[in-house]
Structure formats: structure tokens, C-alpha cells
Design a protein around this motif. Structure first.
Motif, PDB file in Angstrom:
ATOM      1  N   LEU A  10       0.037   8.341   4.652  1.00 18.80           N
ATOM      2  CA  LEU A  10      -1.315   7.815   4.408  1.00 18.80           C
ATOM      3  C   LEU A  10      -2.332   8.519   5.311  1.00 18.80           C
ATOM      4  O   LEU A  10      -3.545   8.349   5.129  1.00 18.80           O
ATOM      5  CB  LEU A  10      -1.365   6.304   4.706  1.00 18.80           C
ATOM      6  CG  LEU A  10      -0.531   5.375   3.819  1.00 18.80           C
ATOM      7  CD1 LEU A  10      -0.638   3.935   4.315  1.00 18.80           C
ATOM      8  CD2 LEU A  10      -0.960   5.482   2.360  1.00 18.80           C
ATOM      9  N   THR A  46      -9.109   1.698   2.203  1.00 16.59           N
ATOM     10  CA  THR A  46      -7.882   1.001   1.811  1.00 16.59           C
ATOM     11  C   THR A  46      -7.987  -0.489   2.116  1.00 16.59           C
ATOM     12  O   THR A  46      -7.595  -1.325   1.292  1.00 16.59           O
ATOM     13  CB  THR A  46      -6.663   1.616   2.529  1.00 16.59           C
ATOM     14  OG1 THR A  46      -6.609   3.006   2.205  1.00 16.59           O
ATOM     15  CG2 THR A  46      -5.382   0.940   2.106  1.00 16.59           C
ATOM     16  N   GLY A  51      -4.061   6.168  -2.125  1.00 18.62           N
ATOM     17  CA  GLY A  51      -3.802   5.773  -0.738  1.00 18.62           C
ATOM     18  C   GLY A  51      -3.778   6.947   0.236  1.00 18.62           C
ATOM     19  O   GLY A  51      -4.234   6.836   1.375  1.00 18.62           O
ATOM     20  N   LEU A  58      -1.283   0.554  -5.359  1.00 15.23           N
ATOM     21  CA  LEU A  58      -1.199  -0.755  -4.707  1.00 15.23           C
ATOM     22  C   LEU A  58      -0.388  -1.643  -5.649  1.00 15.23           C
ATOM     23  O   LEU A  58      -0.552  -1.559  -6.862  1.00 15.23           O
ATOM     24  CB  LEU A  58      -2.589  -1.376  -4.519  1.00 15.23           C
ATOM     25  CG  LEU A  58      -3.617  -0.630  -3.667  1.00 15.23           C
ATOM     26  CD1 LEU A  58      -4.942  -1.396  -3.674  1.00 15.23           C
ATOM     27  CD2 LEU A  58      -3.110  -0.455  -2.245  1.00 15.23           C
ATOM     28  N   VAL A  93       0.867  -1.175   0.000  1.00 16.79           N
ATOM     29  CA  VAL A  93       0.000   0.000   0.000  1.00 16.79           C
ATOM     30  C   VAL A  93       0.903   1.224   0.000  1.00 16.79           C
ATOM     31  O   VAL A  93       1.762   1.348   0.875  1.00 16.79           O
ATOM     32  CB  VAL A  93      -0.862   0.047   1.291  1.00 16.79           C
ATOM     33  CG1 VAL A  93      -1.712   1.318   1.325  1.00 16.79           C
ATOM     34  CG2 VAL A  93      -1.725  -1.204   1.402  1.00 16.79           C
TER      35      VAL A  93
END
Lengths: 404, 404
Positions: free
Chosen positions: B173, B128, B120, B99, B94
Motif C-alpha cells: 500500500l 483510503t 489501494g 475494499l 483494505v
């Protein structure tokens, strides 16, 4: 190719016996007095094997029976303790202003600990070899009087040491390419025991891991606090030296591009902003390395008297040191960072500021659990580690021969 | 107390067999095709033991006989190769803009390698998890069609991951305290294989060590080159995670107190001055993470056309990166530092400047022997490492059961 680094390997029978001898020896070191049955129960070795291993270790005078018996139900058992009384391991540290010698027995008990002023920074390598050899001879005489067999001498040096015991660079001693191990063996006229050389921070880290209050941790970094600042890195229980053995050179990591000029020619290196020269910058800018110890004692006296200028200087040093600790902690996440050398004496004033700056710069919450502490081994950490390196060699199965 | 960190321990018999099974498996992986006699000769295990171990590994469908015979004097020998055809290990990475999924068999052969754009940085952890689960299900379907048993799924995340697979912080993230391992196992309805989570840099380092051209070295550090910059540290052949598993957070080491503001709130962090946001600072200062890949492609195009402004920017990024590499090298003296992620595409322009700055800052002569190179595994390094982590588990003796 299977290599020692990538995984387990089947051992041949000699290795298995050496390994098991070492396991029994270490078990007794850590659990004495204990019986053969205790050893069998805790190590998983069967009793006949333990008896044979113990007999071998008694022959080598590494263990002895105490005659005491354990207080318990059933047949009384003879208790075992470490012997090692006929042996000694010697460590000597060379630094810019002093030599330190330590001798220990196989239980790690200190037999002697001497500190001598010595102008390491001003002396030539030849003069230093002569001084170390003279000090070593005095230690050897003492050991001879105690009828101890010397297992080896390890010398700790603040510099880059290669695998052969040659010192590539020791900037604060002014050395380049000195075959210290070879020269010293010659000066001692091939003494019949190994003469090893290693980096001072590496050896002090070994001492902290073996003898310090944080000995049980897997990940420990030791920082020397002399004119130079170096690190010894223990991860997963072992010293990590890097590809050519040059790991731990944290003293020349730049913490401030606008910081003070460093002896190495770069600017703002950790040791230039947080080493002992930086501590003395305001009070004794022209102090020679030989004057280091009394000058630091003056600083401690002034700090105790709450001299505002000195307190400010030490807080500033602590902040810079905290930056270096943050680099170590973000990179390696050790359980403990131990401050050694003169940092120990300065800890009451340096440590809080270092702790605060480190906390600000840690990526992981709560500093990733890394504790920042002052060494309790004091000035003798490196010399003690130098002696202890020989014990590590025994613990990994290289035992002295049986005594006749 | 004797602990695993301080030295060798005697193994019980089950451990010895598991260890030896793993040794034979690894020997065949690295030397196939080879005979039982080759294994015995190289490992020191006796021939009867090797035959028994090989029979066990054939039962588990980890090895198979090829029918080929070795060309040599004496009785012809049946040759062995890895089988592992009924197994697969899955890794998914991730990151802020994508991905990546990789599946490999036990020989490390890639069965598939997929890369998908995914926002992400903008997605919630729940979104996610759903996206990773959907991608994992597609990989699982493919593996089911090939009649492969899936040994496990490992997810690589750019953040601090604790030992339970929970993500403490993943700044780029925008995550805090996400139980990714648990949530994903739920989303996959307890799939019957382990779902692990690990730091992306750690896993990429494992992949480089196992599959990269520098696989034989003991000491390797991998640097991710995304918006974030993280390090995976392999010393003496093993990943070193630190006390709480937070080692390798080099992205927030301060390399310039006067440098750019970092997303973490500090100033002049390595990733603020040498990460991909810094690369795009002049040409696309407002690029979202989702636009990262096309923007970096633009930069590469401009650099190829010798655009002076872009060349200047990349040389500057290289210089800042070189400071980070110097910290790593002075601290750990690894044999190789591998640049990954977008640094691979930018290497022709970034690497020379990084190399020069690193050389200036290295304490050890000749950079202590540390080579600075670009990854040859490309974007899939972390996902490949995620899959390979399951192979490491098998190599350490946790084997799948015999097939009926």
C-alpha cells in the motif's frame, strides 16, 4: 464441539483442586520463603482454602515450614519453602558424540550433571539403549543413596519423536522407527516411573524458558548447534509441537539452493551450511562425529588466535545462520532466539555475523525486537529440559502421592 | 512471578461467571437447538447454574427459546438457539485493488458481503481512510435499517499492525506509520463502538478456523495470495502473533537468492517469486494493482484453454509456493495450510506443483500430515475474519449488556 483448543472450559471440582495445588506450589517456587497469607493475597484464593492446600502439599512433602517468621506488623507468620527433597527427576540427552545426564529436585536445583563421550552416530539403536540404560542405572543408584524417589526419566533425542515416545527418524543418529521409550523401559525392567522421549530442541527450549535468563518471555525459539540444527518453539509460554509433533525441523529448510549437499539428500539445508559439519569443512572435512568436540575446541583456539581463515569460516557460518534466524523471526516474531550446543563456544565469532544478516533480512524494523543470544545453560540444556519436563507435569497438577 | 503464559491461575468469581456465560454461549452456537439439560450434561456445570446463565444470556438477547421440545423420554424440555438478531459485527479489508466489507450476526451468519474496486496501492492513507469510512457508513446505515446494534468494526490491512491498531509498514500500500484505527474513529466521529485494525492474514486465518471446513483443527496456517503473500498462524487453536505482533511475515522469506527482485529491495522473496506480480510477469508485466483482478481472470481463461506458456508459468509459481509451504510445515507442522486470495482461482494449476515441491522438501514423512488446500471462503476471508474477531471477543466473555 467445544475443545480444549478453542477456549475456556468449566472445570470439575477435582480439577479445580489439582489446579489450585499446582498454583500454590508454583507460587512458593517463585516467591519462597512466603507465608500462607502471602499466597492468599497474591492468588485470590481464600485463606481457609490456602491452608488446606498447603497442608496437602506438606503431606506430599512438596512444601515444608521453615520456622522463620516474617518481619512485619501483627502476628508472626510461619514461612513456607519448597521441600521436594525426597524427589528427583532425571533427564538424559543422546547425541551424535555424547550422552548427558542431569538430575534435578523439584526446586529445579541440579543434583548431578554428567557428560560422557559416546559414539551415538556410529552405535546401533540397541547399543544406544544399553548405554542410556547403564547411565540411567548409575543415576538411579546415586538417587537411591540420597533416598530420593525418582519421578521419571525423559530422554532427549535429535529426531522426530511421536506422541508415544517412538523415534520416527533421527538422521544424524541413523535411526528409523526406534521404540526408544518401550525399549528403554524394558532395559530398565519396568522401573516403576514413566520413561518419556522427546525431541532435543523442544526440551532445550523448555529448559531455557524455565531456567534461562530469558525465562520471563512468552515467545522463545531455541536452536540446537550440533551436526544437526533443530528448533524448539515456545509461543505464548508453551511449547508448540504441531499436528503430529514434528514442529521445529528448521535444519532442513533450504537457505541456499546452490549450497552444500546435506546428509538428507537435499542441497543447501540450514544444517548443511551452518551446522558443525560446515564449521569443520575446511579444517577437518573428514572428522567423525566422535571427533566433533576436540575439533571444535581446535577451531575455538584458532579463532582466539585470530587465524584469518577460521575467522572467515565462522563469519560465513554466522551469515548462513542469520538467514535461518530471519526465517524464524519473520515467521514467528519471538522475543528471543537462543543459540545452543556448540554455537555457545563459537558465539564470539558467529553471533555478530548472524545478527547482521538477520537484521538485513528482517521485515519488521529493528528485527521486530527479536534478540539473538547464546545459551547460558551450555551442553546440558536438552538434558536439563528433559528432567524439567517432569516438573512441568507436576506444575500442571499431576502431583506425587502423599508420603506415609 | 506467576504469569498468564506459564500456567493456570485461579479465577475470581466475576471471571468464573463471564467464562461460564461464554462457555454456554459457545455450546449453544455449536449444538443448537439444545436444552438446558444438554448444556449441563456436556459442560459439567450444575443445572441451577446453567438456568441462571441461560436467563442472563436471554436478557442480553444472545439466546432465545424456540418453543420446540426435544423428542425423548420424560418431561419435554424447552430448546434454546442463538438469538443475536439485534447485533452485527463489521469487517472491512483494505487491499491493493479492492475494499471488501462483511457484516455478520452473532451466529456468524453473513448479513452482507460487498466487494468494491479501490486503488489501494495508488491512494494516499488519507484517501483510503475516507473510502473505508464511506463504505463503513453505508454498512452502518444498512444495519440501522435492520435495527441492529453494531458491536464493532475491524479493518484488515496487508501490513505490520501494532497492538494499538497503528500500521507500521504496509509495503504494497506504500504506507508507513499510519494510525488507521485513530484516523478512522475520527472519520466516523467516534462511533460508540470499537474500531480495531489487524493484519489481513491473521484475520483470514481466524475466519478459516471459525468458518472453514478445517475449523476443527488445532494448527492451521493461512497464506494470502495477493501482490503480497502473508501468513496467519493458528497453533493450538489460537492466533500466534509473536512478541510485537509481527508474526506471519513469510512473504519476504528468501526462497531463491538468484530469484526476482522484490519490492522490499531484497531478492528472491517468496512474494516476488510466487505472488501475483510473478504470476503476471510474462503476460502483463506492467499491470498496475488496479488491473490485477481482470488480469488474473485472463490467466485463468488461458489456463482453462491449456495455454502451454501459462500452464508452465503456473506450475513454476506452484513450485516456488511449495518451497514456502515447506518452510511453514517444517517449522510448525500444522495440520492444514490454506491458500487464499487469488490462489483460490489459480488452485487447479498451482496446487499440484506446490504439493509436489512441498512433499520433496518436507522432513517428516508424508509431509508430516500437513494438507495443502485452497480456501473455500474466497475473497472475503479477511473481511469475514475481521468481523469474526468481534465474535471471538464475545466468546472470551466480553458480552454486550442486557437489553431493556
Amino acid at each position: 464441539m467445544i475443545n480444549a483448543h478453542t477456549g475456556p472450559q468449566p472445570a470439575d471440582f477435582a480439577d479445580v483442586r489439582a489446579t489450585n495445588l499446582a498454583v500454590v506450589l508454583r507460587f512458593v517456587r517463585e516467591n519462597a520463603p512466603c507465608s500462607r497469607a502471602d499466597i492468599a493475597a497474591s492468588t485470590g484464593l481464600n485463606k481457609a482454602t490456602v491452608s488446606s492446600l498447603v497442608a496437602d502439599l506438606i503431606d506430599r512433602r512438596l512444601l515444608r515450614e521453615t520456622g522463620l517468621t516474617e518481619n512485619r506488623v501483627g502476628r508472626p507468620a510461619t514461612m513456607l519453602v519448597l521441600d521436594g527433597s525426597p524427589y528427583a527427576a532425571i533427564g538424559i540427552e543422546v547425541n551424535v558424540d555424547h550422552l548427558t545426564a542431569v538430575a534435578i529436585d523439584l526446586a529445579g536445583t541440579e543434583l548431578l550433571s554428567w557428560r560422557r563421550s559416546f559414539p551415538g552416530a556410529a552405535a546401533t539403536p540397541g547399543q544406544t539403549v544399553a548405554a542410556v540404560a547403564a547411565l540411567a542405572r548409575r543415576v538411579l543408584n546415586r538417587m537411591a543413596k540420597e533416598a530420593r524417589q525418582v519421578l521419571g526419566l525423559t530422554v532427549a533425542v535429535p529426531g522426530l519423536v511421536d506422541v508415544n515416545g517412538s523415534v520416527g527418524i533421527a538422521p544424524n543418529l541413523g535411526w528409523r522407527d526406534v521404540d526408544l521409550s518401550g525399549d528403554l523401559a524394558k532395559a530398565l525392567r519396568d522401573p516403576g516411573f514413566p520413561v518419556l522421549v522427546d525431541n532435543d530442541a523442544n526440551l532445550a527450549a523448555l529448559a531455557e524458558h524455565r531456567f534461562g535468563p530469558h525465562g520471563g518471555v512468552a515467545d522463545l525459539v531455541y536452536l540446537t548447534g550440533e551436526v544437526g540444527v533443530g528448533a524448539g518453539v515456545i509461543l505464548d509460554g508453551r511449547l508448540r509441537r504441531g499436528g503430529r509433533g514434528f514442529a521445529g525441523e528448521i535444519g532442513h529448510i533450504q537457505v541456499d539452493p546452490a549450497g552444500a549437499q546435506c546428509r538428507c539428500g537435499r542441497r543447501g539445508c540450514l544444517e548443511a551450511v551452518a551446522g558443525m559439519a560446515a564449521v569443520l569443512h575446511d579444517t577437518a572435512p573428514d572428522a567423525t562425529p566422535a571427533e566433533l568436540e576436540p575439533e571444535i575446541e581446535d577451531i575455538v583456539r584458532l579463532a582466539r588466535g585470530a587465524d584469518p581463515s577460521v575467522l572467515g569460516t565462522l563469519a560465513g557460518i554466522g551469515g548462513e545462520l542469520g538467514k535461518g534466524v530471519a526465517v524464524i523471526a519473520n515467521m514467528l516474531n519471538p522475543e528471543v532466539v537462543v543459540l545452543g550446543g556448540y554455537y555457545v563456544a563459537l558465539a564470539p565469532w558467529v553471533l555478530p555475523a548472524a545478527q547482521a544478516e538477520f537484521a538485513r533480512r528482517s521485515v519488521a524494523p529493528d528485527g521486530g525486537g527479536t534478540r539473538l543470544v547464546a545459551s547460558t545453560l551450555g551442553y546440558r540444556a536438552a538434558a536439563l529440559g528433559a528432567a524439567a519436563r517432569l516438573l512441568d507435569s507436576i506444575d500442571s497438577g499431576r502431583l506425587p502421592a502423599a508420603q506415609t
